[in-house]
Design a protein around this motif. Structure first.
Motif, PDB file in Angstrom:
ATOM      1  N   ALA A  94      35.855  92.207  25.274  1.00  0.00           N
ATOM      2  CA  ALA A  94      35.431  92.292  23.872  1.00  0.00           C
ATOM      3  C   ALA A  94      36.635  92.183  22.950  1.00  0.00           C
ATOM      4  O   ALA A  94      36.575  91.513  21.909  1.00  0.00           O
ATOM      5  CB  ALA A  94      34.681  93.603  23.622  1.00  0.00           C
ATOM      6  N   TYR A 138      30.315  95.373  25.660  1.00  0.00           N
ATOM      7  CA  TYR A 138      30.684  94.095  25.043  1.00  0.00           C
ATOM      8  C   TYR A 138      29.846  93.788  23.794  1.00  0.00           C
ATOM      9  O   TYR A 138      30.384  93.577  22.713  1.00  0.00           O
ATOM     10  CB  TYR A 138      30.565  92.963  26.065  1.00  0.00           C
ATOM     11  N   THR A 179      37.653  88.585  22.696  1.00  0.00           N
ATOM     12  CA  THR A 179      36.710  87.861  21.840  1.00  0.00           C
ATOM     13  C   THR A 179      36.970  88.162  20.370  1.00  0.00           C
ATOM     14  O   THR A 179      37.009  87.245  19.535  1.00  0.00           O
ATOM     15  CB  THR A 179      35.256  88.234  22.209  1.00  0.00           C
ATOM     16  N   LYS A 180      37.188  89.428  20.045  1.00  0.00           N
ATOM     17  CA  LYS A 180      37.442  89.806  18.652  1.00  0.00           C
ATOM     18  C   LYS A 180      38.754  89.208  18.147  1.00  0.00           C
ATOM     19  O   LYS A 180      38.834  88.766  17.003  1.00  0.00           O
ATOM     20  CB  LYS A 180      37.435  91.328  18.505  1.00  0.00           C
ATOM     21  N   ALA A 239      36.100  81.959  20.999  1.00  0.00           N
ATOM     22  CA  ALA A 239      35.152  83.072  20.898  1.00  0.00           C
ATOM     23  C   ALA A 239      33.796  82.667  21.484  1.00  0.00           C
ATOM     24  O   ALA A 239      33.168  83.449  22.210  1.00  0.00           O
ATOM     25  CB  ALA A 239      34.992  83.508  19.444  1.00  0.00           C
ATOM     26  N   VAL A 256      31.470  93.890  20.029  1.00  0.00           N
ATOM     27  CA  VAL A 256      31.624  92.633  19.290  1.00  0.00           C
ATOM     28  C   VAL A 256      30.682  92.580  18.089  1.00  0.00           C
ATOM     29  O   VAL A 256      31.084  92.178  16.994  1.00  0.00           O
ATOM     30  CB  VAL A 256      31.420  91.415  20.222  1.00  0.00           C
TER      31      VAL A 256
END
Length: 93
Positions: free
Chosen positions: A16, A57, A19-20, A31, A61
């Motif tokens: 996560a 996750y 991704t952030k 992403a 997110v």
């Protein structure tokens, strides 16, 4: 040993964060790739993996994206978006 992650929940948390970071840096393609991988893990992983993706996750997110006023429906794949909607509809706020 810096990158050693011990549990599936810690791995989901780290994923996560990756991704952030991609979202913050404007790397939307990365992403989306991360989210596609999370989608695959969510749909075909073990019970524990699905649980980690949903509870760590998706929660992490989606909360991050809401605070930054990002459009969630454009980035989340279908299963993750359905899980997100299930989470927000389950809260009794």
């Amino acid at each position: 040993m810096r990158n050693q992650v011990t549990t599936v929940y810690k791995q989901a948390e780290r994923f996560a964060e990756i991704t952030k970071t991609a979202i913050v840096s404007g790397n939307i393609a990365r992403a989306k790739k991360c989210m596609a991988l999370a989608e695959r893990l969510f749909t075909s992983g073990s019970y524990e993996t699905k649980n980690a993706i949903a509870n760590v996750y998706v929660f992490s997110v989606s909360t991050f994206m809401e605070l930054r006023h990002c459009t969630i429906s454009n980035l989340f794949p279908k299963s993750l978006k359905d899980e997100y909607l299930k989470q927000i509809n389950a809260t009794s706020v």
